[in-house]
Design a protein around this motif. Structure first.
Motif, PDB file in Angstrom:
ATOM      1  N   ILE A  56      -0.633  10.122  -6.732  1.00 46.66           N
ATOM      2  CA  ILE A  56      -1.338   9.521  -7.876  1.00 46.66           C
ATOM      3  C   ILE A  56      -0.344   8.939  -8.876  1.00 46.66           C
ATOM      4  O   ILE A  56      -0.636   7.928  -9.531  1.00 46.66           O
ATOM      5  CB  ILE A  56      -2.277  10.537  -8.554  1.00 46.66           C
ATOM      6  CG1 ILE A  56      -1.498  11.740  -9.095  1.00 46.66           C
ATOM      7  CG2 ILE A  56      -3.365  10.989  -7.618  1.00 46.66           C
ATOM      8  CD1 ILE A  56      -2.366  12.706  -9.890  1.00 46.66           C
ATOM      9  N   GLY A  60      -0.500   5.088  -9.608  1.00 41.31           N
ATOM     10  CA  GLY A  60      -0.746   4.767 -11.018  1.00 41.31           C
ATOM     11  C   GLY A  60       0.280   3.782 -11.549  1.00 41.31           C
ATOM     12  O   GLY A  60      -0.051   2.856 -12.301  1.00 41.31           O
ATOM     13  N   GLY A  65      -1.697   1.233 -13.944  1.00 43.16           N
ATOM     14  CA  GLY A  65      -2.690   2.075 -14.602  1.00 43.16           C
ATOM     15  C   GLY A  65      -4.117   1.870 -14.148  1.00 43.16           C
ATOM     16  O   GLY A  65      -5.003   2.644 -14.539  1.00 43.16           O
ATOM     17  N   PHE A  67      -5.374   2.448 -11.372  1.00 40.66           N
ATOM     18  CA  PHE A  67      -5.775   3.570 -10.534  1.00 40.66           C
ATOM     19  C   PHE A  67      -6.435   4.674 -11.366  1.00 40.66           C
ATOM     20  O   PHE A  67      -7.340   5.359 -10.892  1.00 40.66           O
ATOM     21  CB  PHE A  67      -4.549   4.138  -9.805  1.00 40.66           C
ATOM     22  CG  PHE A  67      -4.839   5.333  -8.947  1.00 40.66           C
ATOM     23  CD1 PHE A  67      -5.295   5.170  -7.644  1.00 40.66           C
ATOM     24  CD2 PHE A  67      -4.672   6.620  -9.440  1.00 40.66           C
ATOM     25  CE1 PHE A  67      -5.580   6.269  -6.852  1.00 40.66           C
ATOM     26  CE2 PHE A  67      -4.947   7.721  -8.648  1.00 40.66           C
ATOM     27  CZ  PHE A  67      -5.402   7.544  -7.352  1.00 40.66           C
ATOM     28  N   PHE A  68      -5.978   4.836 -12.633  1.00 41.46           N
ATOM     29  CA  PHE A  68      -6.488   5.909 -13.479  1.00 41.46           C
ATOM     30  C   PHE A  68      -7.744   5.512 -14.250  1.00 41.46           C
ATOM     31  O   PHE A  68      -8.191   6.274 -15.117  1.00 41.46           O
ATOM     32  CB  PHE A  68      -5.412   6.365 -14.461  1.00 41.46           C
ATOM     33  CG  PHE A  68      -4.246   7.032 -13.792  1.00 41.46           C
ATOM     34  CD1 PHE A  68      -4.392   8.251 -13.156  1.00 41.46           C
ATOM     35  CD2 PHE A  68      -3.000   6.424 -13.787  1.00 41.46           C
ATOM     36  CE1 PHE A  68      -3.315   8.866 -12.535  1.00 41.46           C
ATOM     37  CE2 PHE A  68      -1.925   7.030 -13.168  1.00 41.46           C
ATOM     38  CZ  PHE A  68      -2.070   8.261 -12.540  1.00 41.46           C
ATOM     39  N   GLY A 332      -5.692   3.698  -3.588  1.00 37.20           N
ATOM     40  CA  GLY A 332      -4.437   3.113  -4.054  1.00 37.20           C
ATOM     41  C   GLY A 332      -4.026   1.906  -3.234  1.00 37.20           C
ATOM     42  O   GLY A 332      -3.633   0.871  -3.786  1.00 37.20           O
TER      43      GLY A 332
END
Length: 366
Positions: A56, A60, A65, A67-68, A332
């Motif tokens: 992660i 990320g 960012g 991904f978050f 991802g």
């Protein structure tokens, strides 16, 4: 007297040298690599946890960012819910040094039974739901009885029942999909696990597009807690691990090995029936072609989660991490625009790495 004194002096020196040799041997500490090996042997869940955190963090950073984003995290949890449920069932079996290749087929067959009874035959939805779960339980019991009574390898037995259950799916469903509208009109309870709890507003300020939690994910977490407790806090769990370590030693210790194995496969079948309910809500239909890769994904989650294919070692928490790792790599790589084939390549590499690490850790006991 002088000879005796010199003899005793030399003897004392010899004893001191021997003592110092023993002391130096006892004070010798294991190497750093050996200590790491010991640590992971005692804490096998730490390996998937480390992989999860690293994954992660990398995705990320690579996706700047994105991904978050709360919605993306919600989607990851939703996507891995069924994998985690089937992985929980598979963990029970693999801990006993077995394997169940039929969990995906049992899940789909159970969902077909639920849908056909509720929609086509007008059976009340709660009864149809219980009948589908009973179907999963009976399929699992059949696997367990075949493994114990015929004394056949679990791989062979479940490979055969996977084919049988797959044929039953086509026969019972007539290769037809039951649509969401028909389920909604006759048995909305079957779709309940696909309903969502809104956790915030989306970019436009409305609930649409915002983070959410699916009811099926809550059910999955509840099931995982129950199975974790059974494995780690009950005599049944100790028996399961003992059988995985050495079935002959477990039998000599008074454990009813065959009975316990039948219980394990039966419980795994019941979990597949529960996963069938979540599958209907997740997909929004009852399809004989649903989740073709569910079985492979479940085994992948279990292996990556640190459960040993040789039995006797593994945990439900590790399997949950393994399922999340599969979802993290899926999301991802998708966000980075990588070809989907790289997901298969990455997953295959993770499986090989996980089994290699397991082999390395197991050497500590040999």
């Amino acid at each position: 007297m002088s000879q005796d004194a010199s003899g005793s002096a030399s003897a004392e020196k010899g004893l001191e040298g021997a003592a110092s040799g023993v002391a130096s041997f006892e004070d010798e500490r294991p190497s750093l690599l050996r200590r790491v090996q010991h640590f992971f042997h005692q804490n096998p869940t730490m390996i998937p946890a480390i992989i999860f955190v690293v994954a992660i963090a990398v995705f990320g950073a690579v996706t700047s960012g994105r991904f978050f984003a709360p919605l993306n995290l919600s989607l990851i949890l939703t996507q891995v819910t069924i994998i985690a449920l089937l992985g929980t069932a598979q963990t029970l079996v693999i801990v006993t040094a077995g394997i169940d290749l039929s969990v995906g087929a049992i899940m789909v067959l159970s969902s077909i039974v639920m849908g056909k009874l509720a929609v086509d035959y007008g059976v009340p939805a709660p009864i149809a739901l219980l009948a589908g779960m009973l179907c999963g339980l009976l399929c699992g019991a059949a696997n367990g009885l075949l493994v114990t009574r015929l004394r056949l390898p679990p791989f062979i037995v479940t490979l055969g029942t996977w084919s049988i259950f797959g044929a039953l799916v086509t026969l019972v469903s007539n290769a037809a999909t039951i649509r969401k509208a028909d389920i909604q009109a006759n048995a909305p309870l079957l779709l309940q696990m696909g309903d969502r709890i809104s956790l915030g507003a989306g970019p436009s300020g409305s609930a649409a597009g915002g983070p959410f939690l699916m009811y099926g994910s809550i059910l999955m977490l509840g099931v995982a807690v129950v199975i974790w407790y059974m494995l780690s806090r009950t005599a049944f769990g100790r028996h399961v691990y003992a059988i995985g370590d050495d079935p002959n030693a477990a039998r000599l210790a008074g454990i009813r090995v065959n009975r316990t194995l039948v219980m394990v496969y039966t419980l795994a079948g019941l979990l597949c029936g529960i996963a069938a309910w979540v599958l209907i809500g997740r997909v929004g239909a009852v399809s004989p072609l649903g989740n073709q890769t569910a079985n492979l994904d479940a085994i992948t989650a279990v292996v990556i989660g640190g459960t040993s294919l040789f039995g006797g070692r593994g945990s439900i928490v590790g399997t949950l991490f393994g399922a999340l790792i599969v979802g993290v790599f899926d999301s991802g790589l998708s966000l980075t625009g990588v070809d989907p084939l790289w997901r298969q390549l990455t997953t295959g590499a993770l499986i090989i790495i996980a089994v290699s690490i397991d082999q390395w850790i197991r050497r500590i006991s040999s």
